[in-house]
Design a protein around this motif. Structure first.
Motif: not given
Lengths: 228, 538
Positions: B342-344, B367, B370, B372
Motif C-alpha cells: 500500500x505504500x509504494x 494499488x 487512494x 488502496x
C-alpha cells in the motif's frame, strides 16, 4: 561505464515521470538533469523503509512493523547546487530469502545505503557479509554508505559509534549514524549520494575529486539533535 | 459422480427427484481462464500419491523467456550468463539461491534471534498451556529430519518435542512395511499427516473438518511454502543439508501462512476451489480488461489481474497459459497479507506452483486508488521489466480513471456483494454456488441470523459438513437434503455447478426444491454480472 547504463534505464520511464500515490496526488512531473539508482540494504527490521519515508515524506512510520515484500520503489528529485538530480530509490526486503533476488539489482545501482541497527548486534555483525555481497555483485565505483540507524535509542544501544566508524574505515566507506525517528542525518545521506553523482557527471578533469566520506564527515551531526 | 451412487442416504424419493430439473448449465462458457482440472474431489489420497497430482510443473517460465528472447538473445545472455551455466536447464530462473550462497549464508550470518531461553522458560513448553491446547486448529510444518519449521500457534522453539514425536510417528509407520501415516483420531481430535518430501505437514482439528478437508488445507500450506521458495530451491537446500533450519529462509513469510490459514476459516473459496468475482456490469468489466490488453501489451507479461477486496475484477492472460485457482488463491493471499504494497509500487518474486514450481515470476504490484482497495498485479518472467510495467500501470490507471472504471469498482465494493433478498426467495437464508467450468463461485452477503462471529463459524461448519458429505470419496452424493435443529441444508452437484443452500428449519422439501429452481433461474439471469464468462488474452 555504469552511469550510461543508468541513464539508459530511465529512458523507459514515461515522459511525465511516475505518478506518486500520495494523499495530495501530486504528479512528480519535475524535470531532472541526472538520474541515479539508490538501493537500501541491510538486515530485516533495521529501518530501511523508515529512513526512506523520512527522507521522502518527512514523516516517521511509528506503530507496527510492516516488513517489505520484495522491493519497493520510490522517486525523489533533489536539487544539488541548481542541478536537479532524480533519485530512484529501491527499498529492499531484508529477509534472507530475498537476498538472492535483490543482489541481482545491485549491478546497476549507483549508490548503496547499507543499514544496521545500533540496538541490534546481529545486524551489525552481518555488515561484513553484506559488504562481501556488495563486492561480488555491485559495480566497482558504487558509492557505499554505512548507516547506523536508530541513534535516538540511547538506552538500548549496543553498538557504539566508534565501532561503526572503525568498520567503515576498514572498508573505506562513508559512515554516519542516523535516526529515522528524529530525522538526524537522513537528508544528508541521500544528498551526499546525489552530490557525488552530480560531481562525477559534471567534474572537469582539473577539479579536485569529490570524496563522499570526507563530505559526510564534514556535514554530519553526531548528537541526537534534529535541526535538519 | 455416477448417478447410481446416491444410494439410500439421499433422502429424496424418486418422485422428488423429478423436481430437480437439471437445467442446462446456467453459466455458459466460451472459454475458461482458470484451469479446473483438479478440483476438490480429485484431491484425495489416491491422487495425492499419484504422479499426476504430485507433478511439479517446471520449465514454463524458461520456455517463455526463451521464446521471447530470440531477437534479443545477446541482451539476456550476457546478463544471465553466470547463473545459467551453473544451473540445470530446468531451473528457469536465476533468482534462486545457489548452493554456494546457502552455505555462505549459513556460515556468515549469525543465527536468527532465538529468544534467550533461560531454564525456567525452557521447561514450560507451549504444549502445556491451556491456551495452546484449546486452539481449534493447529498446523505444523517440520522437516523430515524433525526440525520445526512452522507452527500456527506458539513458537516453534518450544514445540521441538512434539514435532519430534510427529516425525517419529511418520517414520515409524514408514519403516514398518513402507506404509504411510495418514490420519490419527484421538477423542475429538483429528491428526492429519501429509508427507511432501522434504517436509512433513501435520494438521490437527477439533472442528467439523473432514480428513480430506484438512488435507486440502495442508496442500495449500505446502504450496504457500513453494510460492516463497520454489520447489527446486526447497529440494536443493535439503539435498545439501538434511538438517537445515528452514525457518531462516521462511522468516518474514510466516504472516503468509498465518493469513492463509485464517482465510481458510472464513472464505469458502478454498473449500470450493473457486474464486469469487466482484459483481460488475459486463460492459464495464470488458472495458477494464481491454484497458489492460491495450496498455500492457508487453513481451513476457504472462498474467495481469485486478483484485478488489479479495475478489477478482478481471484477469488477462498470455495465450496458451492458464492460471490455476490454487495459484490465484496464493496471489490473493499475498496481497491480503501484506501492508507494504500500500505504500509504494512493489516488485516481488512469486512462485506459482501449479504454473511453474521451479522458478519465480516477477510481480509488479500496485494499488490504483487512494484508498488502496483496487490492486493491479502484472506478472512477468522478465526480471528487468519493472519500469516498463510501471509505465503500463500508469496508462492503465489513467484509462480506468477516464472511463470511470475505478469508480465502478469502488461502487461495487461499497454495495458489498448483494443481499439474499435480491434473489427474491423467502425461505432461503444463504447459499454458495460454484460454476464448475469457470472455477468461480458466488454467494450473497452474510445477513441475520449470521451476523455474529459464532454464528458465522457455525454456518461455515454447516457448509463444511455438507461439502464433506457430498464429496466423501467412500460414497459421493449428488443431492443431499438434511434437516438440522437450526436450519435445513440442501446440496446439489451437477456437471455444471455445485450448489450449497441453507434454509430455515421449517422449510418443506418441495418448497426447498422449488426455491432452488428459482435460485438457479435468478443466477442465470445475473450470470454476466456475477461471473467472468469470457477470458481475455493479450
Amino acid at each position: 561505464m555504469g552511469k550510461e547504463r543508468i541513464s539508459n534505464g530511465t529512458d523507459t520511464m514515461p515522459p511525465n515521470g511516475y505518478i506518486r500515490r500520495q494523499a495530495s496526488r501530486q504528479v512528480s512531473a519535475e524535470l531532472f538533469d541526472i538520474s541515479c539508482k539508490v538501493m537500501l540494504i541491510g538486515d530485516s527490521g533495521v529501518g530501511k523503509t523508515c529512513i526512506l519515508v523520512r527522507f521522502k515524506d518527512g514523516a516517521f512510520l511509528s506503530g507496527s512493523f510492516i516488513s517489505t515484500v520484495g522491493i519497493d520503489f520510490r522517486n525523489k528529485v533533489v536539487d544539488v547546487d541548481g542541478t536537479k538530480v532524480k533519485l530512484q530509490i529501491w527499498d529492499t526486503a531484508g529477509q534472507e530469502r530475498f537476498r538472492s533476488v535483490t543482489h541481482a539489482y545491485y549491478r546497476d545501482a549507483h549508490a548503496l545505503l547499507l543499514l544496521y541497527d545500533v540496538t541490534n548486534k546481529a545486524s551489525f555483525d552481518n555488515i561484513r557479509a553484506w559488504l562481501g555481497e556488495i563486492n561480488e555483485y555491485a559495480q566497482e565505483d558504487v558509492v557505499i554508505m554505512l548507516l547506523g540507524n536508530k541513534s535516538d535509542m540511547g538506552g538500548e544501544r549496543v553498538i557504539r559509534i566508534e565501532d561503526g566508524e572503525r568498520l567503515a574505515k576498514e572498508y573505506g566507506v562513508a559512515f554516519m549514524e542516523t535516526s529515522a525517528k528524529l530525522g538526524t542525518n537522513v537528508d544528508l545521506a541521500f544528498m551526499a549520494v546525489a552530490r557525488d553523482l552530480k560531481m562525477k557527471k559534471t567534474r572537469k578533469p582539473t577539479d579536485p575529486k569529490f570524496n563522499v566520506a570526507d563530505y559526510v564527515n564534514q556535514e554530519k551531526k553526531t548528537g541526537g539533535c534534529c535541526s535538519s | 459422480m455416477a448417478e447410481g451412487k446416491e444410494a439410500e442416504q439421499v433422502s429424496t424419493s424418486d418422485s422428488d427427484q423429478a423436481d430437480f430439473i437439471e437445467p442446462e448449465t446456467p453459466v455458459e462458457i466460451k472459454n475458461s481462464m482458470l484451469v479446473t482440472t483438479d478440483s476438490y474431489e480429485h484431491i484425495d489420497y489416491q491422487d495425492l500419491e499419484s504422479p499426476v497430482y504430485d507433478s511439479h510443473p517446471s520449465g514454463i517460465i524458461h520456455a517463455i523467456v526463451r521464446s521471447g528472447s530470440v531477437e534479443e538473445s545477446t541482451d539476456t545472455n550476457d546478463e544471465e550468463l553466470h547463473t545459467q551455466c551453473e544451473e540445470s536447464n530446468e531451473d528457469a530462473s536465476s533468482n534462486e539461491l545457489s548452493s554456494k550462497e546457502i552455505s555462505d549464508v549459513t556460515e556468515e550470518v549469525s543465527k536468527p534471534e532465538v529468544p534467550e531461553l533461560n531454564s525456567a522458560e525452557f521447561d514450560e513448553d507451549d504444549v502445556q498451556t491451556p491456551e495452546w491446547r484449546n486452539q481449534k486448529k493447529h498446523v505444523f510444518i517440520l522437516s523430515e529430519a524433525g526440525k520445526p519449521v512452522y507452527s500456527r500457534h506458539g513458537t516453534e522453539d518450544k514445540l521441538v518435542t512434539i514435532m519430534g514425536v510427529m516425525q517419529a510417528l511418520v517414520s515409524f509407520v514408514h519403516d514398518n512395511g513402507k506404509d504411510a501415516l495418514r490420519c490419527i483420531i484421538a477423542g475429538e481430535h483429528r491428526f492429519v499427516f501429509l508427507v511432501k518430501d522434504p517436509l512433513i505437514l501435520v494438521g490437527v482439528s477439533r472442528g467439523q473438518d473432514s480428513t480430506q478437508q484438512v488435507l486440502l488445507q495442508l496442500s495449500y500450506v505446502y504450496n504457500q511454502v513453494l510460492s516463497v521458495l520454489t520447489y527446486s530451491t526447497l529440494h536443493r537446500i535439503f539435498k545439501q543439508r538434511r538438517n537445515y533450519d528452514l525457518r531462516r529462509l521462511l522468516s518474514g513469510a510466516e504472516k503468509f501462512l498465518d493469513n492463509l490459514l485464517n482465510m481458510f476459516d472464513s472464505e469458502p473459496s478454498f473449500l470450493l476451489g473457486a474464486v469469487e468475482c466482484l459483481p460488475l456490469d459486463s460492459v464495464i468489466r470488458d472495458m477494464i480488461a481491454q484497458s489492460i490488453v491495450q496498455h500492457a501489451k508487453v513481451k513476457d507479461l504472462v498474467f495481469a489481474l485486478i483484485l478488489a477486496n479479495n475478489k477478482l475484477v478481471t484477469l488477462v492472460r498470455m495465450k496458451k497459459y492458464y492460471l490455476h485457482p490454487m495459484d490465484l488463491h496464493l496471489i490473493i493471499n499475498l496481497v491480503n497479507a501484506s501492508e507494504s504494497f500500500k505504500a509504494a509500487e512493489s516488485w516481488t518474486p512469486i512462485c506459482l506452483p501449479k504454473f511453474d514450481s521451479s522458478g519465480f515470476l516477477q510481480a509488479h504490484i500496485s494499488y490504483l486508488d487512494e484508498s488502496c482497495q483496487t490492486c493491479l498485479l502484472l506478472l512477468s518472467v522478465d526480471r528487468e521489466s519493472f519500469f516498463t510495467l510501471s509505465d503500463c500501470k500508469n496508462r492503465i490507471k489513467d484509462r480506468l480513471l477516464k472511463y470511470n472504471g475505478l469508480k465502478a469498482i469502488s461502487d461495487s465494493l461499497t454495495r458489498t456483494s448483494y443481499s439474499i433478498q435480491q434473489c427474491g426467495i423467502s425461505d432461503l437464508r444463504h447459499f454458495l454456488y460454484k460454476s464448475r467450468s469457470t472455477a468461480q463461485y458466488t454467494s450473497p452477503e452474510l445477513e441475520a441470523p449470521y451476523l455474529s462471529q459464532e454464528e458465522q463459524e457455525r454456518l461455515f461448519g454447516l457448509y463444511h459438513y455438507l461439502h464433506h458429505r457430498i464429496h466423501t470419496t467412500a460414497r459421493p452424493l449428488k443431492i443431499l437434503y438434511s434437516v438440522g435443529p437450526h436450519e435445513t441444508l440442501l446440496g446439489w452437484i451437477t456437471q455444471g455447478f455445485e450448489l450449497y443452500a441453507v434454509f430455515g428449519p421449517l422449510v418443506t422439501k418441495p418448497a426447498a426444491i422449488h426455491a432452488i429452481n428459482r435460485l438457479l433461474r435468478w443466477i442465470k439471469k445475473e450470470e454476466d454480472r456475477l461471473f467472468i464468462l469470457n477470458s481475455v488474452t493479450f
